[in-house]
Design a protein around this motif. Structure first.
Motif, PDB file in Angstrom:
ATOM      1  N   GLY A 205       0.800  -1.220   0.000  1.00 43.83           N
ATOM      2  CA  GLY A 205       0.000   0.000   0.000  1.00 43.83           C
ATOM      3  C   GLY A 205       0.826   1.259   0.000  1.00 43.83           C
ATOM      4  O   GLY A 205       0.348   2.332  -0.368  1.00 43.83           O
ATOM      5  N   SER A 206       2.076   1.123   0.418  1.00 39.38           N
ATOM      6  CA  SER A 206       2.991   2.260   0.440  1.00 39.38           C
ATOM      7  C   SER A 206       3.608   2.462  -0.932  1.00 39.38           C
ATOM      8  O   SER A 206       3.766   1.519  -1.706  1.00 39.38           O
ATOM      9  N   SER A 207       3.954   3.711  -1.239  1.00 41.43           N
ATOM     10  CA  SER A 207       4.720   3.993  -2.457  1.00 41.43           C
ATOM     11  C   SER A 207       6.209   3.943  -2.183  1.00 41.43           C
ATOM     12  O   SER A 207       7.011   4.404  -2.996  1.00 41.43           O
ATOM     13  N   GLY A 208       6.565   3.384  -1.045  1.00 39.89           N
ATOM     14  CA  GLY A 208       7.968   3.201  -0.717  1.00 39.89           C
ATOM     15  C   GLY A 208       8.572   4.385   0.003  1.00 39.89           C
ATOM     16  O   GLY A 208       7.868   5.241   0.548  1.00 39.89           O
ATOM     17  N   CYS A 209       9.894   4.440  -0.017  1.00 41.45           N
ATOM     18  CA  CYS A 209      10.644   5.474   0.682  1.00 41.45           C
ATOM     19  C   CYS A 209      11.237   6.456  -0.327  1.00 41.45           C
ATOM     20  O   CYS A 209      11.442   6.122  -1.495  1.00 41.45           O
ATOM     21  N   LEU A 210      11.527   7.661   0.141  1.00 44.64           N
ATOM     22  CA  LEU A 210      12.184   8.637  -0.729  1.00 44.64           C
ATOM     23  C   LEU A 210      13.503   8.072  -1.225  1.00 44.64           C
ATOM     24  O   LEU A 210      14.255   7.451  -0.466  1.00 44.64           O
ATOM     25  N   ILE A 211      13.791   8.276  -2.505  1.00 39.94           N
ATOM     26  CA  ILE A 211      15.056   7.799  -3.041  1.00 39.94           C
ATOM     27  C   ILE A 211      16.123   8.857  -2.815  1.00 39.94           C
ATOM     28  O   ILE A 211      15.811  10.034  -2.588  1.00 39.94           O
ATOM     29  N   PRO A 212      17.407   8.482  -2.833  1.00 41.58           N
ATOM     30  CA  PRO A 212      18.485   9.427  -2.524  1.00 41.58           C
ATOM     31  C   PRO A 212      18.422  10.682  -3.398  1.00 41.58           C
ATOM     32  O   PRO A 212      18.106  10.625  -4.591  1.00 41.58           O
ATOM     33  N   GLY A 213      18.705  11.808  -2.755  1.00 40.03           N
ATOM     34  CA  GLY A 213      18.722  13.078  -3.464  1.00 40.03           C
ATOM     35  C   GLY A 213      17.427  13.855  -3.390  1.00 40.03           C
ATOM     36  O   GLY A 213      17.335  14.970  -3.914  1.00 40.03           O
ATOM     37  N   TYR A 214      16.410  13.292  -2.728  1.00 34.57           N
ATOM     38  CA  TYR A 214      15.115  13.967  -2.616  1.00 34.57           C
ATOM     39  C   TYR A 214      14.939  14.612  -1.243  1.00 34.57           C
ATOM     40  O   TYR A 214      15.504  14.168  -0.235  1.00 34.57           O
ATOM     41  N   GLU A 215      14.127  15.654  -1.215  1.00 39.26           N
ATOM     42  CA  GLU A 215      13.598  16.240   0.011  1.00 39.26           C
ATOM     43  C   GLU A 215      12.093  16.359  -0.172  1.00 39.26           C
ATOM     44  O   GLU A 215      11.622  16.612  -1.285  1.00 39.26           O
ATOM     45  N   ALA A 216      11.353  16.191   0.919  1.00 44.55           N
ATOM     46  CA  ALA A 216       9.897  16.254   0.819  1.00 44.55           C
ATOM     47  C   ALA A 216       9.324  17.051   1.988  1.00 44.55           C
ATOM     48  O   ALA A 216       9.856  17.037   3.099  1.00 44.55           O
ATOM     49  N   ARG A 217       8.255  17.765   1.693  1.00 41.15           N
ATOM     50  CA  ARG A 217       7.484  18.465   2.727  1.00 41.15           C
ATOM     51  C   ARG A 217       6.007  18.158   2.501  1.00 41.15           C
ATOM     52  O   ARG A 217       5.591  17.818   1.385  1.00 41.15           O
ATOM     53  N   LEU A 218       5.228  18.301   3.558  1.00 38.04           N
ATOM     54  CA  LEU A 218       3.776  18.187   3.471  1.00 38.04           C
ATOM     55  C   LEU A 218       3.172  19.510   3.923  1.00 38.04           C
ATOM     56  O   LEU A 218       3.546  20.047   4.974  1.00 38.04           O
ATOM     57  N   LEU A 219       2.234  20.031   3.135  1.00 41.65           N
ATOM     58  CA  LEU A 219       1.599  21.302   3.459  1.00 41.65           C
ATOM     59  C   LEU A 219       0.108  21.111   3.671  1.00 41.65           C
ATOM     60  O   LEU A 219      -0.557  20.406   2.897  1.00 41.65           O
ATOM     61  N   SER A 220      -0.429  21.774   4.680  1.00 40.14           N
ATOM     62  CA  SER A 220      -1.865  21.759   4.916  1.00 40.14           C
ATOM     63  C   SER A 220      -2.553  22.637   3.871  1.00 40.14           C
ATOM     64  O   SER A 220      -1.895  23.410   3.163  1.00 40.14           O
TER      65      SER A 220
END
Length: 554
Positions: A358-373
């Motif tokens: 059900g997961s799309s996995g983990c961030l791959i190397p070199g990525y940054e992610a944020r979540l915004l409301s």
């Protein structure tokens, strides 16, 4: 809060920014597995015709010479916009050599969807300002019609399986991205898919994927007593789509894998290719996975024992469907990935050592992610939905001829995906990305959010449902309610019987606000893009028209 890749999956090193994709893919200096250790990168799954790694390199050189003569192009004269070709074809082993030949000339490739109508192809020809159109025999009539609509010269239309007519021509001068053009790979557009994809974007994503896979492949190589692990992969997904183009055709060849190319999906041909070529990794989309589950009797007649994993993307695969697949094929692991054209494909993926259905996995190397409301506030906790915003060297240059959309989507290297996601901690303590749904597609029932993907994944486990989509329809009291658009299985019974059974199935398993208060409508097929994404806008328009007609009768 910025979410980062887990360091145990590797760290991204230097990304070349002064070479074209062709140089990166064909020169061992940049980490590609040597020709002597690579499998044939592209093999036709129908005829068995194949190109070795060395033959691909030679073919790129010969085609580039031919293009240079035909169009009077030079590697170091003009910009990529002066050397743009459109490619409108079914999957073939000849596509990538042509792409890289254009890149060798510092040109630009604009791949068109093979399902396009003449009108749609006309728009792409005009938008890209293509100087030539390459196609295949089955699509030639559509290509000619599109050319006529666009007033595009017929003598600039070529069949893709062109002869190596440049073999006897003089060698090309080296592409000089030296002084004054040191960052050409960062700024020059290589692929045009509505978005402008730079050479460095694709190079970055191939390297990110390679780093992410390294520990797993090193383990397999050691177990097999080999210096490197290479495998046979399925090349069924459209090469015009960023998933098929980068993840399969570029990343695979870079790692020394063999890709078995099929022009389109046909169940028995697909199964025969797995059996005959002993394919290991199946790059798929959810509709094909569901088809396999619905066709167990047919699948059981083929030897699929070579397959060790499926890798699915382009649309969400529900945990229930993934679990059903694992039960049917216990020797095949299920990997899911997430990415966009705007990120030159992969942003996160399931690592074989860290699977969470059900997961799309983990961030791959070199990525940054944020979540915004919705209010633009940073989300700092797990299990809390928000819009996924990404930053990576693979994030593209922007949209073609749409400055407004570019400014709204890209800022300071960050890209707003328009997808709602949650970060959840997996069983091994790593952060997993769960894509909840497109924000604009969420259904709000009395202020409560309902994700269509969740209901669709659940409905697909019902015996009466062969395929489905869930959309919102207006409701006076609730604002919106979910409605299911369903393709019935052969054993589903009458529409009335199937509808009642499906509605009760959701009521028995889901919260009240997720019930199908909008009812069920049966159709022959769910409209989808070639990559498997449901065309919800088309379904919403259909429902709107049905409501209009119903009102007119009152």
């Amino acid at each position: 809060m910025v979410f980062l890749p887990d360091p145990k999956f590797g760290r991204l090193g230097h990304i070349p920014d002064n070479i074209p994709i062709s140089e990166f893919m064909l020169n061992e200096e940049y980490g590609r597995l040597p020709h002597s250790q690579s499998r044939d990168p592209y093999t036709c799954g129908l005829t068995g015709k194949t190109y070795s790694s060395r033959q691909v390199a030679d073919r790129v050189d010969h085609i580039a010479r031919g293009l240079a003569k035909e169009f009077n192009w030079s590697p170091n004269k003009g910009t990529e916009w002066d050397k743009t070709i459109a490619v409108f074809t079914l999957n073939t082993i000849d596509s990538l050599p042509l792409f890289w030949a254009v890149h060798r000339l510092a040109g630009l490739v604009s791949p068109a969807n093979a399902a396009y109508s003449a009108e749609e192809l006309k728009h792409q020809l005009l938008d890209s300002n293509a100087k030539a159109l390459f196609t295949c025999a089955p699509l030639l009539p559509v290509a000619l019609d599109a050319a006529a609509l666009a007033k595009f010269p017929e003598d600039r239309i070529y069949l893709l399986d062109i002869a190596e007519d440049g073999k006897q021509l003089p060698a090309l001068e080296p592409l000089n991205w030296g002084p004054g053009k040191e960052l050409a790979g960062l700024h020059s557009c290589a692929i045009l898919k509505g978005v402008k994809i730079a050479h460095r974007n694709v190079i970055a994503n191939v390297l990110q994927d390679a780093v992410y896979e390294k520990s797993y492949r090193d383990q397999l190589a050691k177990a097999n007593g080999q210096p490197n692990y290479t495998e046979v992969a399925l090349g069924l997904l459209p090469q015009s789509h960023i998933y098929g183009l980068v993840v399969i055709c570029h990343a695979g060849a870079y790692r020394g894998d063999q890709t078995i190319v099929l022009p389109k999906f046909e169940l028995k041909t697909f199964l025969a290719a797995i059996q005959n070529f002993k394919i290991n990794t199946l790059f798929l989309v959810p509709p094909i996975i569901i088809n396999m589950l619905r066709s167990r009797d047919v699948c059981s007649k083929y030897d699929l024992s070579s397959a060790t994993s499926i890798f699915t993307g382009a649309a969400p695969l529900g945990a229930e469907t993934a679990a059903d697949f694992r039960k049917t094929y216990p020797n095949i692991i299920v990997r899911q990935a997430y990415g966009l054209t705007e990120t030159s494909t992969l942003a996160c993926a399931t690592h074989p050592h860290d699977i969470m259905l059900g997961s799309s996995g983990c961030l791959i190397p070199g990525y940054e992610a944020r979540l915004l409301s919705p209010e633009g506030q940073e989300i700092t906790s797990y299990d809390t939905p928000g819009e996924l915003v990404l930053r990576s060297p693979s994030v593209v240059l922007g949209y073609l001829n749409n400055e407004k959309a570019t400014k709204e989507t890209f800022e300071d290297g960050w890209m707003r995906t328009g997808d709602e996601a949650e970060v959840r901690v997996g069983p091994k303590g790593t952060e997993h990305i769960f894509i909840v749904d497109r924000i604009k597609e969420l259904i709000k029932v009395k202020g409560l959010q309902v994700a269509p993907a969740e209901l669709e994944a659940h409905l697909l486990t019902h015996d009466a449902v062969a395929d489905c989509a869930v959309i919102a329809i207006p409701d006076d009291s609730a604002g919106e309610v979910p409605k299911a658009i369903v393709v019935k299985t052969g054993s589903a019974g009458t529409d009335d019987e199937a509808s009642k059974a499906i509605i009760k199935y959701v009521q028995d398993h889901k919260a009240r606000h997720k019930w199908l208060k909008g009812g069920v409508r049966f159709v022959d097929a769910i409209p989808k893009s070639p990559s498997g994404k449901i065309l919800r806008r088309m379904l919403r328009d259909q429902e709107k028209e049905l409501r209009r007609k119903a009102s007119a009768k009152l």
